[in-house]
Design a protein around this motif. Structure first.
Motif, short mmCIF file in Angstrom:
data_model
loop_
_atom_site.label_atom_id
_atom_site.label_comp_id
_atom_site.label_asym_id
_atom_site.label_seq_id
_atom_site.Cartn_x
_atom_site.Cartn_y
_atom_site.Cartn_z
N GLY A 125 4.89 8.15 3.00
CA GLY A 125 5.76 7.02 3.24
C GLY A 125 5.10 5.93 4.06
N VAL A 126 4.33 6.33 5.07
CA VAL A 126 3.64 5.35 5.92
C VAL A 126 2.60 4.59 5.10
N ARG A 127 1.85 5.32 4.25
CA ARG A 127 0.83 4.66 3.42
C ARG A 127 1.48 3.69 2.44
N VAL A 128 2.54 4.14 1.78
CA VAL A 128 3.22 3.30 0.80
C VAL A 128 3.88 2.10 1.49
N GLN A 129 4.43 2.30 2.67
CA GLN A 129 5.03 1.20 3.41
C GLN A 129 4.02 0.08 3.66
N ALA A 130 2.81 0.45 4.07
CA ALA A 130 1.77 -0.54 4.33
C ALA A 130 1.38 -1.27 3.05
N ALA A 131 1.25 -0.54 1.96
CA ALA A 131 0.87 -1.16 0.68
C ALA A 131 1.97 -2.08 0.16
N LEU A 132 3.22 -1.66 0.33
CA LEU A 132 4.34 -2.50 -0.10
C LEU A 132 4.44 -3.77 0.74
N ARG A 133 4.21 -3.64 2.02
CA ARG A 133 4.25 -4.82 2.89
C ARG A 133 3.20 -5.85 2.45
N GLU A 134 2.02 -5.36 2.07
CA GLU A 134 0.96 -6.25 1.63
C GLU A 134 1.36 -6.95 0.32
N ARG A 135 1.98 -6.22 -0.59
CA ARG A 135 2.40 -6.79 -1.87
C ARG A 135 3.51 -7.82 -1.69
N LEU A 136 4.48 -7.48 -0.83
CA LEU A 136 5.68 -8.31 -0.69
C LEU A 136 5.51 -9.45 0.30
N GLY A 137 4.57 -9.30 1.23
CA GLY A 137 4.43 -10.29 2.29
C GLY A 137 5.52 -10.20 3.32
N GLU A 138 6.22 -9.08 3.36
CA GLU A 138 7.29 -8.83 4.33
C GLU A 138 7.54 -7.33 4.38
N ALA A 139 8.37 -6.92 5.32
CA ALA A 139 8.70 -5.49 5.42
C ALA A 139 9.42 -5.03 4.16
#
Length: 370
Positions: free
Chosen positions: A274-288
């Motif tokens: 979850g922590v890894r995916v959270q970081a990757a999603l934040r990078e994709r979305l430009g937000e939390a």
């Protein structure tokens, strides 16, 4: 082995893409921000599966279609994706749309893993073709009702618009709060302006208002009117459906949109995945990333596990729901038969009641969890 037979053996290995149809609200009146997060999660899931070798050497391919929160449009999309030979369907955020998709998928024999819609009965009759990750509405909203009771909120006003989803929510709240001394008062936003709603709230002297209405409007106008009205200074606003989850809420509302408790489907602590995916999603979305983005990622993880273990044929995927146990971003995902859903259901995904912190609107406070 001669050259001809060697060449024949190579040709027999299937390296074609396994197609997944993704149904997502990407235009109004759909909740576009939720759709963007759902799509980011689905796309990241596909990228991760393909980096790891795909499905027994075959890459996943996402065929994305916009439902625009329109059930009839969604049915037409299902038929199109069926004709394109997708192995399964994934996604959707809006419950009434997901219900239409589930019914059509069941009728034509096309597996559908619903990512985010919560309406209890996704199909009229039990089916093996449909499974769901999001919690049943009756489960999540009972958690919200527990939060209200524990926080001392018994007399609840609801600002409501007509919808099967909102009507179901009111029934759940009334059935759960009534035996515990609670009361639910409906205020019909077809006949009330936000200012007139404030007059009603002052008249009935309730201290709790739940938003069972569309976003951005009339939800934003209601919040602004209630916050400005000095008669309603002590009123708690709640939004069980999760309108304040997304960044657009704080962009438009600022501090006025904080301290509004809502349901979010995340654990108190994410594991390593979850922590890894959270970081990757934040990078994709430009937000939390919202919980909806995690639901998208987990959808692909579960479908990939189904296809690895049972094959990519439609019937084989539908047969796999009962035996799946896969590590998702929010816990181990498995499916069972839950009364009242008609589908294979992840019975106990994590559920929280959170709000945005007035001191830091981009931060969330966990108010209650199960």
């Amino acid at each position: 082995m001669n050259a001809a037979s060697s060449s024949e053996g190579k040709r027999s290995v299937d390296t074609s893409a396994v197609r997944i149809g993704a149904l997502i609200p990407l235009s109004r009146p759909g909740w576009v921000e939720a759709g963007r997060h759902l799509l980011s999660g689905l796309e990241l899931g596909v990228c991760d599966i393909n980096r790891a070798g795909g499905i027994i050497g075959r890459p996943l391919e996402l065929l994305v279609r916009d439902t625009a929160a329109d059930p009839q449009r969604a049915i037409a999309v299902v038929d199109e994706l069926d004709s394109l030979g997708v192995a399964a369907l994934a996604g959707e955020y809006h419950s009434v749309v997901a219900r239409a998709v589930a019914s059509r998928a069941d009728s034509i024999g096309l597996p559908f893993l619903c990512s985010s819609a919560v309406l209890d009965a996704l199909t009229d009759q039990p089916t093996n073709w449909v499974a769901r990750l999001a919690p049943m509405q009756s489960y999540g909203w009972q958690v919200y009702a527990d939060f209200l009771i524990n926080a001392g909120h018994a007399r609840i006003a609801v600002a409501v618009e007509p919808s099967a989803y909102w009507a179901s929510g009111i029934r759940i709240l009334r059935d759960y709060l009534g035996p515990r001394g609670g009361d639910v008062i409906e205020l019909d936003m077809r006949t009330l302006s936000p200012v007139a709603l404030c007059d009603e709230l002052a008249s009935i002297r309730t201290k709790t208002l739940l938003l069972l209405v569309g976003y951005p409007e009339p939800a934003i106008s209601i919040v602004e009117s209630v916050r400005r009205d000095s008669r309603l200074a002590g009123v708690t606003i709640g939004a069980p459906a999760g309108q304040p989850e997304f960044g657009g809420w704080t962009t438009q509302q600022q501090v006025a949109g904080t301290a509004i408790p809502f349901l979010r489907y995340l654990p108190e602590r994410l594991g390593s995945l979850g922590v890894r995916v959270q970081a990757a999603l934040r990078e994709r979305l430009g937000e939390a990333p919202s919980f909806v983005a995690f639901e998208g990622y987990d959808t692909i993880a579960a479908l990939a596990e189904a296809m690895r273990s049972h094959g990519t044929g439609r019937a084989r995927i539908a047969e796999s729901w009962s035996s799946i146990a896969v590590d998702g971003t929010r816990g181990i995902i498995s499916f069972s038969r839950v009364t009242g859903t008609g589908v294979w259901q992840w019975a106990r995904p994590p559920v929280q009641v959170v709000d945005r912190d007035p001191a830091s609107p981009d931060s969330f406070r966990i108010r209650y969890a199960r």
